[in-house]
Structure formats: C-alpha cells, structure tokens
Design a protein around this motif. Sequence first.
Motif, PDB file in Angstrom:
ATOM      1  N   ARG A 187       0.848  -1.192   0.000  1.00 39.83           N
ATOM      2  CA  ARG A 187       0.000   0.000   0.000  1.00 39.83           C
ATOM      3  C   ARG A 187       0.887   1.247   0.000  1.00 39.83           C
ATOM      4  O   ARG A 187       1.775   1.403   0.831  1.00 39.83           O
ATOM      5  CB  ARG A 187      -0.917   0.008   1.223  1.00 39.83           C
ATOM      6  CG  ARG A 187      -1.931   1.148   1.250  1.00 39.83           C
ATOM      7  CD  ARG A 187      -2.784   1.081   2.510  1.00 39.83           C
ATOM      8  NE  ARG A 187      -3.599  -0.115   2.531  1.00 39.83           N
ATOM      9  CZ  ARG A 187      -4.782  -0.225   1.921  1.00 39.83           C
ATOM     10  NH1 ARG A 187      -5.275   0.812   1.243  1.00 39.83           N
ATOM     11  NH2 ARG A 187      -5.477  -1.355   1.998  1.00 39.83           N
ATOM     12  N   ILE A 188       0.649   2.133  -0.970  1.00 37.40           N
ATOM     13  CA  ILE A 188       1.384   3.389  -1.081  1.00 37.40           C
ATOM     14  C   ILE A 188       0.379   4.538  -1.191  1.00 37.40           C
ATOM     15  O   ILE A 188      -0.455   4.555  -2.111  1.00 37.40           O
ATOM     16  CB  ILE A 188       2.314   3.391  -2.318  1.00 37.40           C
ATOM     17  CG1 ILE A 188       3.351   2.272  -2.191  1.00 37.40           C
ATOM     18  CG2 ILE A 188       3.004   4.743  -2.471  1.00 37.40           C
ATOM     19  CD1 ILE A 188       4.290   2.178  -3.369  1.00 37.40           C
ATOM     20  N   ASP A 189       0.459   5.455  -0.227  1.00 40.93           N
ATOM     21  CA  ASP A 189      -0.475   6.597  -0.192  1.00 40.93           C
ATOM     22  C   ASP A 189      -1.928   6.142  -0.243  1.00 40.93           C
ATOM     23  O   ASP A 189      -2.768   6.724  -0.942  1.00 40.93           O
ATOM     24  CB  ASP A 189      -0.185   7.554  -1.352  1.00 40.93           C
ATOM     25  CG  ASP A 189       1.201   8.172  -1.263  1.00 40.93           C
ATOM     26  OD1 ASP A 189       1.688   8.343  -0.128  1.00 40.93           O
ATOM     27  OD2 ASP A 189       1.793   8.476  -2.318  1.00 40.93           O
ATOM     28  N   GLY A 190      -2.219   5.075   0.486  1.00 46.81           N
ATOM     29  CA  GLY A 190      -3.581   4.562   0.559  1.00 46.81           C
ATOM     30  C   GLY A 190      -4.018   3.756  -0.646  1.00 46.81           C
ATOM     31  O   GLY A 190      -5.152   3.264  -0.683  1.00 46.81           O
ATOM     32  N   LYS A 191      -3.142   3.558  -1.613  1.00 44.36           N
ATOM     33  CA  LYS A 191      -3.502   2.827  -2.830  1.00 44.36           C
ATOM     34  C   LYS A 191      -2.798   1.469  -2.848  1.00 44.36           C
ATOM     35  O   LYS A 191      -1.604   1.372  -2.579  1.00 44.36           O
ATOM     36  CB  LYS A 191      -3.103   3.640  -4.067  1.00 44.36           C
ATOM     37  CG  LYS A 191      -3.548   3.013  -5.377  1.00 44.36           C
ATOM     38  CD  LYS A 191      -3.157   3.906  -6.553  1.00 44.36           C
ATOM     39  CE  LYS A 191      -3.612   3.305  -7.873  1.00 44.36           C
ATOM     40  NZ  LYS A 191      -3.213   4.149  -9.042  1.00 44.36           N
ATOM     41  N   ARG A 192      -3.575   0.410  -3.171  1.00 42.09           N
ATOM     42  CA  ARG A 192      -3.022  -0.935  -3.231  1.00 42.09           C
ATOM     43  C   ARG A 192      -2.344  -1.158  -4.575  1.00 42.09           C
ATOM     44  O   ARG A 192      -2.945  -0.971  -5.632  1.00 42.09           O
ATOM     45  CB  ARG A 192      -4.118  -1.973  -3.034  1.00 42.09           C
ATOM     46  CG  ARG A 192      -4.786  -1.923  -1.663  1.00 42.09           C
ATOM     47  CD  ARG A 192      -3.942  -2.559  -0.597  1.00 42.09           C
ATOM     48  NE  ARG A 192      -3.855  -4.002  -0.748  1.00 42.09           N
ATOM     49  CZ  ARG A 192      -3.109  -4.784   0.017  1.00 42.09           C
ATOM     50  NH1 ARG A 192      -2.339  -4.253   0.967  1.00 42.09           N
ATOM     51  NH2 ARG A 192      -3.083  -6.075  -0.161  1.00 42.09           N
ATOM     52  N   LEU A 193      -1.079  -1.552  -4.528  1.00 42.71           N
ATOM     53  CA  LEU A 193      -0.313  -1.797  -5.746  1.00 42.71           C
ATOM     54  C   LEU A 193       0.405  -3.145  -5.658  1.00 42.71           C
ATOM     55  O   LEU A 193       0.698  -3.639  -4.568  1.00 42.71           O
ATOM     56  CB  LEU A 193       0.746  -0.694  -5.951  1.00 42.71           C
ATOM     57  CG  LEU A 193       0.264   0.749  -6.098  1.00 42.71           C
ATOM     58  CD1 LEU A 193       1.466   1.688  -6.096  1.00 42.71           C
ATOM     59  CD2 LEU A 193      -0.548   0.921  -7.376  1.00 42.71           C
ATOM     60  N   PHE A 194       0.653  -3.727  -6.816  1.00 43.53           N
ATOM     61  CA  PHE A 194       1.497  -4.919  -6.862  1.00 43.53           C
ATOM     62  C   PHE A 194       2.957  -4.484  -6.776  1.00 43.53           C
ATOM     63  O   PHE A 194       3.321  -3.406  -7.258  1.00 43.53           O
ATOM     64  CB  PHE A 194       1.265  -5.704  -8.153  1.00 43.53           C
ATOM     65  CG  PHE A 194      -0.023  -6.476  -8.174  1.00 43.53           C
ATOM     66  CD1 PHE A 194      -0.098  -7.730  -7.591  1.00 43.53           C
ATOM     67  CD2 PHE A 194      -1.151  -5.948  -8.775  1.00 43.53           C
ATOM     68  CE1 PHE A 194      -1.287  -8.452  -7.600  1.00 43.53           C
ATOM     69  CE2 PHE A 194      -2.346  -6.655  -8.797  1.00 43.53           C
ATOM     70  CZ  PHE A 194      -2.414  -7.913  -8.198  1.00 43.53           C
ATOM     71  N   THR A 195       3.783  -5.318  -6.165  1.00 42.27           N
ATOM     72  CA  THR A 195       5.208  -5.006  -6.065  1.00 42.27           C
ATOM     73  C   THR A 195       5.952  -5.659  -7.238  1.00 42.27           C
ATOM     74  O   THR A 195       5.404  -6.534  -7.924  1.00 42.27           O
ATOM     75  CB  THR A 195       5.797  -5.536  -4.743  1.00 42.27           C
ATOM     76  OG1 THR A 195       5.819  -6.984  -4.788  1.00 42.27           O
ATOM     77  CG2 THR A 195       4.963  -5.073  -3.560  1.00 42.27           C
TER      78      THR A 195
END
Length: 340
Positions: free
Chosen positions: A185-193
């Motif tokens: 989670r980056i800045d409240g947004k879910r992302l794949f690494t």
Amino acid sequence: MATVLPLWFEITSLVVLTVILVGDLLLVIKRPHVPSFREATLWVVFYVALALIFAGLMFVIGDVHHGSEFLAGWLTEYSLSIDNLFVFVVIMARFAVPRKIQQEVLMVGIIIALVLRLIFILLGAALIENFSWVFYIFGAFLLYTAFNQAFGNHEDDGKESGLITMIRRRVAIAPDYDGIKIRTRIDGKRLFTPVLIVFVAIGTTDLIFALDSIPAIFGITQSPFIVFTANVFALMGLRQLYFLLGGLLERLEYLKYGIAFILFFIGVKLVFHALHTNELPFINGGQHIDWVPEIDTWTSLIVIVASMVVATVASLIKARVDAQKRGTTLGDEVPHFTED
C-alpha cells in the motif's frame, strides 16, 4: 529383467521429500537472510549427500538397474538445473531483487519448477505408454536444443517477455520492493510489487527448462517415480548453490558446451531407442531396427559425468588464466555472498 520398486518405498520416499521441502520453505520464511559461503556450502553438501544416500537405497531395495538410472537421471537434471542458475542470475540483476529476499524468490521458483515438471512428467509418461514414436520427437527436440545451447545467440536471454510487458502495461506496479510481499500500500492505494514480475519471469523460465529437462531424463529412464525424484533431488539445494557459486557462474564459460553435449548425447540415445522399438509404418515397414545399438545407463552415466567435469575444469582454467592476465587472481575476482 529389472525388479519393481516396492510401493511402500515409493510412498515413503515421496512423503519424506515433501517434509524436507516444506521444512526448507518454512526455514526460509522464518529466517530470511543472505546465507554465508560456509552455510551455502554445508547445505549443498547435505543435499548432494542426501541424493547419494537415496541412490544407495535404490541399489539395495531395488537393484543395479534402478540405482544406475536414478544416478544418471539425477546428474542429468542437476546439470540442467545449473543452467537454470545462469538465467536466475540475469533475472535477479535485471529486476534488482534485494539480496535479502533472493532466498524466498528462489524457493518460490523451485516450487514452481517442481509443479511444472510434475505435470510434464505425467504427460510424458502417458505419451510414452501409448505412443512409442514420441521418442523420435523427444530425440529431435533435444538435438535441436543442444545445437541452440552451443551455438545459439543468448544475448537476449534477459530480455523481458511479451507476458511481462503486458503485465507492466495493465497492472499498477510499485516502484520498490516491500520484502517478499506481492502487494503493498502506497499513499492509501493498493499496488502490486515488482515481486510479481519476478515470479512471472522465473515461472516462464521454469516452463522453458521443463520442456528441455523432461525429455532428457526420459532418455535415461521411463519410470515416472525415478524421473520425479531425480528432479526433486536436482532442485533441492539449487537455492544454496546459487549463493555458493556467486560470481563464479558467469566465469564457467564452457559449461554450456558440456550441457549441450549431454543433451546431444541423450537426443541420439532417444533416436536410437525409437529406431530400435520402431512401429512407424513408413520406417523399415513398421518393423524394429534391431541393428541399431541401445546405449546402456552406465555409458550414459560416464558420458554425463565426463562432460560436466571437462567443461567445468576447462572453464576454471580459462577463468584463472584470464584473471592472471588482468593482474589478479580468480579468488579476488569472484565475490561470495556473505551476511551483512
């Protein structure tokens, strides 16, 4: 006539191997770290010793036929698995995988490889059981692979596949790793690494190597149990071998020729076997070609060992000479992964 391995031995072996693999996986998860040179060496020795003990049990519980087939099959798969490491090094470098999570990444890669190889083993066994002419296909494929291994252009081996390019376009990927996590989670947004991309790269690589290795070992034995256990023992310890060899991998310049010769030899052996058991009507009227020689397992074992020894020794000699020309020693130039 070879005896049949007892069912209890096959079941017990598979259970024990599963327990060892699960234990290895849990160890990696609970204690993520970069193994020292000494630790990696001890683990590699342990897994090689385990394979030799298993081979001994095959000689005792089975017979010489089973034991020699396992040894030849294990050495063949081990040789081809080392070839996997070259590509793993490229993948780790290309995607800048942090050293501390490389153990977990490699372990996932090994599990993917085992699953894919099990599928190909079952398919291969079914094909061999029902279509004897499949040996012609296996043999021709290995001859082509051997030629490509020795003389093909491998400069683009690290190039991103179309699948990875598509994933990058359609999936939001975080700029940095978050341990071994696939999502963050980056800045409240879910992302794949980037781990997702690495797993896809390793998975597709394992698929390609499974296409090579399974026909190769079926040229040694047609026993699905021996084929699978040889693959398991070849892949166990591959993670530690990656850290043990370290920078030496890229200096094993002639290893690809040794592997190519093994593939060529087994390809010829498969074609000979196909001719010896021929049933195709347009070849010798559908009759067996009895004058074609059958290459025995011990000959295969000698050729496999000799090929890898000659290729490895020649590579080390050249690497040592090249290092001396640069005014250093091979030991100075080869970095070993040590704990920070």
